[in-house]
Design a protein around this motif. Structure first.
Motif, mmCIF file in Angstrom:
data_model
loop_
_atom_site.group_PDB
_atom_site.id
_atom_site.type_symbol
_atom_site.label_atom_id
_atom_site.label_comp_id
_atom_site.label_asym_id
_atom_site.label_seq_id
_atom_site.Cartn_x
_atom_site.Cartn_y
_atom_site.Cartn_z
ATOM 1 N N ASP A 37 0.685 -1.105 0.039
ATOM 2 C CA ASP A 37 0.108 0.066 0.132
ATOM 3 C C ASP A 37 1.030 1.254 0.202
ATOM 4 O O ASP A 37 0.513 2.348 -0.722
ATOM 5 N N GLU A 38 1.993 1.212 0.810
ATOM 6 C CA GLU A 38 3.013 2.468 0.950
ATOM 7 C C GLU A 38 3.305 2.767 -0.673
ATOM 8 O O GLU A 38 3.647 3.826 -1.054
ATOM 9 N N ASP A 39 4.056 1.540 -1.333
ATOM 10 C CA ASP A 39 4.524 1.825 -2.411
ATOM 11 C C ASP A 39 3.399 2.443 -3.389
ATOM 12 O O ASP A 39 3.564 3.245 -4.304
ATOM 13 N N ALA A 40 2.235 1.751 -3.471
ATOM 14 C CA ALA A 40 1.142 2.547 -4.389
ATOM 15 C C ALA A 40 0.910 3.984 -4.070
ATOM 16 O O ALA A 40 0.701 4.678 -5.057
ATOM 17 N N ILE A 41 0.955 4.197 -2.686
ATOM 18 C CA ILE A 41 0.623 5.795 -2.461
ATOM 19 C C ILE A 41 1.959 6.606 -2.548
ATOM 20 O O ILE A 41 1.496 7.703 -3.267
#
Length: 844
Positions: free
Chosen positions: A253-257
């Protein structure tokens, strides 16, 4: 002496002759003097307004004055010469010839300048214009492009449904929200909150389509639906797709954000403002909204939710409609016109509108239900609404909507109610394929397999505003009952109504059982395998062996729906769904194992597995299906189809966005042995499909073969002519299909052939004219075809009508065969809708 000699000799005669000749020429030129002036005046009068126009255009286009200056100087000089000559009197006759020559020269010079010099200049200007246009296009393309992938930013409203056609009661909230959005500043979150069905999403859509809002954000408006169980990576992927960006799988999720932040900063380059609409945010998702807050100048986030999140200060609570607006909205949905079969009394209308308590959704559903209904139906609805309250909770709203189902009567209406409740078998905020509903209804209620009766029911539900129908693509003449492009969407509360209806009966008497195991939630009656193992070990020494069998949950429902996500730990309940005829598995994971109890579902007729994740899921224990004697239909969506097992009763197999290589190329069992009685096969958007297994042609029972949007499919088996019972062959949008085998001409029962958008197809089989049962031939978008085989002349010998659906380009090829009396050429234009895209959902 000399003078006398001159006058008396021959020299005098010669001199007089020359003098006479000169005098005559002088007289002729003198006579032509006045007409020359008139011709010059005509030329100058014609050129003067043209020059003024050119000067005006040059000033507007900021062109150099020199371009027309030379011509203007020539005209001024010409006018001066004409004015001078026009004042000559007869005594200057000797000067006429010289000025006549000057007038002719000036006229020729003007004509040459216009016909040669100006033509060259115009050609130069044209080429310069083309160069400027090209430069402008290149600049626009550069502005539209960003990022390393070379994607194109989609200008305009991205991801939102169509502009609401009819809305009332939104003027004040629209005005207040516009003030906040148009303000400058940094990141700002605005919240629109209200009960379900109050019009939150409609207001958000109307706001996105507002001219002032669109004028400010200049196309940087992104609309995405969050829903009850949001998946952050899926939402981010949707936003990337709205920007025309191809994105690989996110690591977390962090990579996506992080990658989304980079994307939006690229969009905002140069100070461009951005509006992000997060529609239908549920409780517990406040932290999710926070993740979308980036420090970008003039970046606005509009959130719609049933809950007023305290942390978001800028809130607007959407109130119920006032009575006047409610009446107006009800009139719209009930279609109250003087031409209606029954025009209700105004007092009756007023009472029903009051019973809806200003709920737009209730007004829409109840208005649609009462449309063109007799007086008695209106009276019954009024009495029910007067005896109940609507806005104490969402359950009260559900009770309002339930009236739309209770009022249905008759056998067909009962089928409508059943189909409506079956829509609750699918997850919230997801498109439902009409084909899935057709599969279920055909087996559960004995409706026709081609889907006509189901579509009639769907249209009735649509007319009552209980469901929305979206058609991804259709031809103007689409009568071969192809519903693969038809989808259904539904408001959340209508879905809750369907689930509520299904849950009215006691557990052991329910016709349909809906189980949601998302986030590892479990219903109260659920006992997992691990827990059961502990219980059995504890009580095995105290109770008879049959005790555990008695405790296994008996499921009598004919329809079973189970939803899981990536958090599900595969700890299945030890239940016995022995009566289930339809099993719907809604999954969201990269790997999924069929539950062990599947092999005990001896009455199962329909299996539907739909993966809502971003990548195809690995499907395990597929072999459990081999023990089911009545399984007739399997529909798999976005899964990797495993090695096939023997499915001797299967009649229909549908694969959508699946990986097929393991099943078609690596399977140890031939497809003809695994599916010996298959009647229909549908393969759509399976991008790894390069060729069909030749063994498929041994399935003599196959009647319908549909392979669509499989862009890597390059060839069909040469043995396809062995499918002696094939009635429909659909190959549309297989862009790399190079040829159709000649053996197709042996398909004596083929009645429908669709090769639309097979752009690489150069020829069709020479013996296509031998298809004596052919009735429909779809050839839309076959741009690669340059001629038709001579065998099409055989169609003229048939006694039935053959309809060719094509575009103008292909229709021209048929003009070479004019004497085919039973051939009908239908030049069609297709209607392509984008509403079917994820994110294009109608909520309120």
């Amino acid at each position: 002496m000399v003078v006398g000699d001159l006058f008396s000799g021959g020299a005098v005669g010669a001199v007089l002759q020359e003098l006479l000749k000169s005098a005559l020429e002088l007289i002729d030129k003198g006579r032509d003097f006045k007409p020359s002036i008139e011709r010059n005046m005509e030329t100058l009068d014609a050129l003067t307004p043209l020059v003024e126009e050119i000067k005006r255009f040059n000033n507007e286009l900021d062109r150099p004055r020199e371009e027309v200056g030379k011509l203007e100087s020539e005209i001024i000089a010409g006018k001066e010469l004409v004015n001078k000559c026009s004042k000559f009197r007869w005594w200057r006759l000797v000067s006429f010839p010289r000025y006549r020559d000057k007038l002719h020269a000036k006229d020729k010079k003007l004509v040459r300048h216009v016909s040669v010099d100006m033509q060259v200049q115009m050609a130069r200007d044209t080429k310069e214009t083309l160069c400027k246009v090209r430069e402008i296009v290149e600049i626009l393309m550069k502005e539209l492009r960003f990022g390393g992938n070379g994607g194109v930013l989609l200008r305009g409203l991205s991801g939102a449904p169509e502009k609401p056609e009819f809305t009332v009661g939104f003027d004040e909230p629209l005005r207040k929200l516009k003030i906040e959005l148009i303000k400058g500043g940094g990141v700002c979150v605005l919240l629109v909150t209200g009960l379900g069905g109050s019009g939150k999403s409609t207001l958000a859509k109307k706001l996105c389509w507002d001219d002032q809002v669109r004028g400010k954000f200049d196309g940087n408006i992104f609309f995405v639906t969050v829903s009850k169980t949001p998946n952050l990576m899926t939402i981010v992927q949707t936003l990337f797709e709205h920007c025309g960006q191809q994105v690989s799988g996110f690591q977390s999720d962090e990579d996506a954000i992080n990658r989304l932040g980079l994307l939006l900063r690229q969009v905002a380059v140069g100070g461009s403002p951005i509006l992000l609409v997060l529609d239908d945010v549920w409780p517990g998702s406040e932290a999710l909204v926070e993740k979308f807050k980036f420090q970008i100048p003039d970046y606005k986030i509009l959130v719609t939710s049933r809950v007023a999140f305290p942390r978001f200060g800028n809130q607007y609570h959407l109130k119920p409609l006032d009575h006047r607006d409610a009446v107006s909205l009800f009139h719209h949905f009930a279609e109250l016109k003087f031409t209606s079969s029954y025009m209700p009394d105004e007092d009756l209308v007023q009472e029903i509108v009051r019973g809806c308590k200003g709920s737009p959704l209730a007004l829409e559903v109840i208005g649609g239900t009462l449309c063109n209904q007799p007086f008695e139906v209106w009276e019954i609805m009024m009495e029910r609404l007067k005896s109940q309250s609507i806005f104490k909770s969402n359950n009260d709203l559900l009770s309002r909507l339930q009236n739309s189902l209770d009022i249905l009567e008759g056998e067909s209406s009962n089928k409508e109610k059943e189909c409506f409740m079956n829509l609750g078998l699918f997850p919230e905020d997801q498109r439902i394929r009409v084909s899935s509903l057709i599969d279920m209804c055909a087996e559960l209620y004995g409706l026709d397999e081609d889907g006509k009766k189901v579509m009639n029911i769907i249209h009735n539900l649509k007319n009552k505003n209980l469901v929305n129908v979206i058609v991804r693509r259709k031809a103007a003449l689409d009568t071969d009952l192809n519903y693969n492009n038809h989808f259904l969407t539904q408001h959340d509360l209508l879905r809750e109504l369907a689930i509520d209806q299904s849950s009215q009966e006691p557990f052991d008497q329910r016709e349909r059982l809906i189980i949601d195991l998302s986030r590892n939630n479990r219903p109260e009656w659920w006992v997992g395998q691990n827990q059961q193992g502990i219980i059995s070990r504890v009580f095995s020494s105290f109770f008879p062996i049959g005790w555990m069998n008695q405790k296994q949950r008996q499921v009598v429902a004919r329809t079973l729906s189970i939803s899981t996500d990536e958090t599900f730990d595969s700890d299945w309940c030890s239940m016995q769904p022995n009566e289930a005829e339809v099993l719907v598995l809604n999954i969201r994971s990269s790997e999924y194992t069929l539950p062990e109890f599947t092999k005990k579902m001896r009455k199962l007729k329909v299996l539907i597995v739909i993966n809502y994740g971003s990548q195809p899921a690995e499907l395990n224990k597929f072999e459990l299906l081999g023990s089911l004697p009545y399984l007739k239909r399997i529909r798999l969506e976005k899964v990797s189809v495993p090695e096939l097992c023997e499915l001797k009763s299967l009649r229909k197999l549908s694969l959508y966005m699946c990986n097929t290589r393991e099943a078609f190329e690596s399977s140890s069992i031939q497809i003809s042995d695994a599916l010996p009685h298959l009647v229909e096969m549908n393969i759509d958007y399976c991008n790894d499909l390069v060729e069909l297994p030749p063994e498929l042609c041994k399935i003599s029972t196959l009647k319908k073969l549909s392979i669509t949007n499989c862009h890597k499919l390059s060839a069909l088996p040469q043995e396809i002519g062995k499918l002696e019972n094939l009635e429909l062959l659909r190959l549309s949008s297989c862009s790399e299909l190079l040829e159709i085998p000649k053996s197709v001409g042996r398909l004596r029962k083929l009645s429908c052939l669709d090769i639309s958008d097979c752009v690489s197809l150069k020829h069709i089989p020479d013996d296509i004219g031998d298809l004596h049962c052919l009735k429909k031939l779809y050839m839309l978008g076959c741009s690669g075809l340059s001629e038709l085989p001579i065998s099409v002349m055989n169609f003229g010998e048939l006694k039935h009508l053959i309809c060719v659906i094509c575009d103008e380009e292909v229709a021209a090829l048929w003009e070479y065969f004019p004497n085919l009396p039973n051939l009908k050429i239908e030049v069609s234009k297709r209607d392509i809708s984008l509403n079917w895209l994820s994110g294009c959902r109608s909520k309120d």
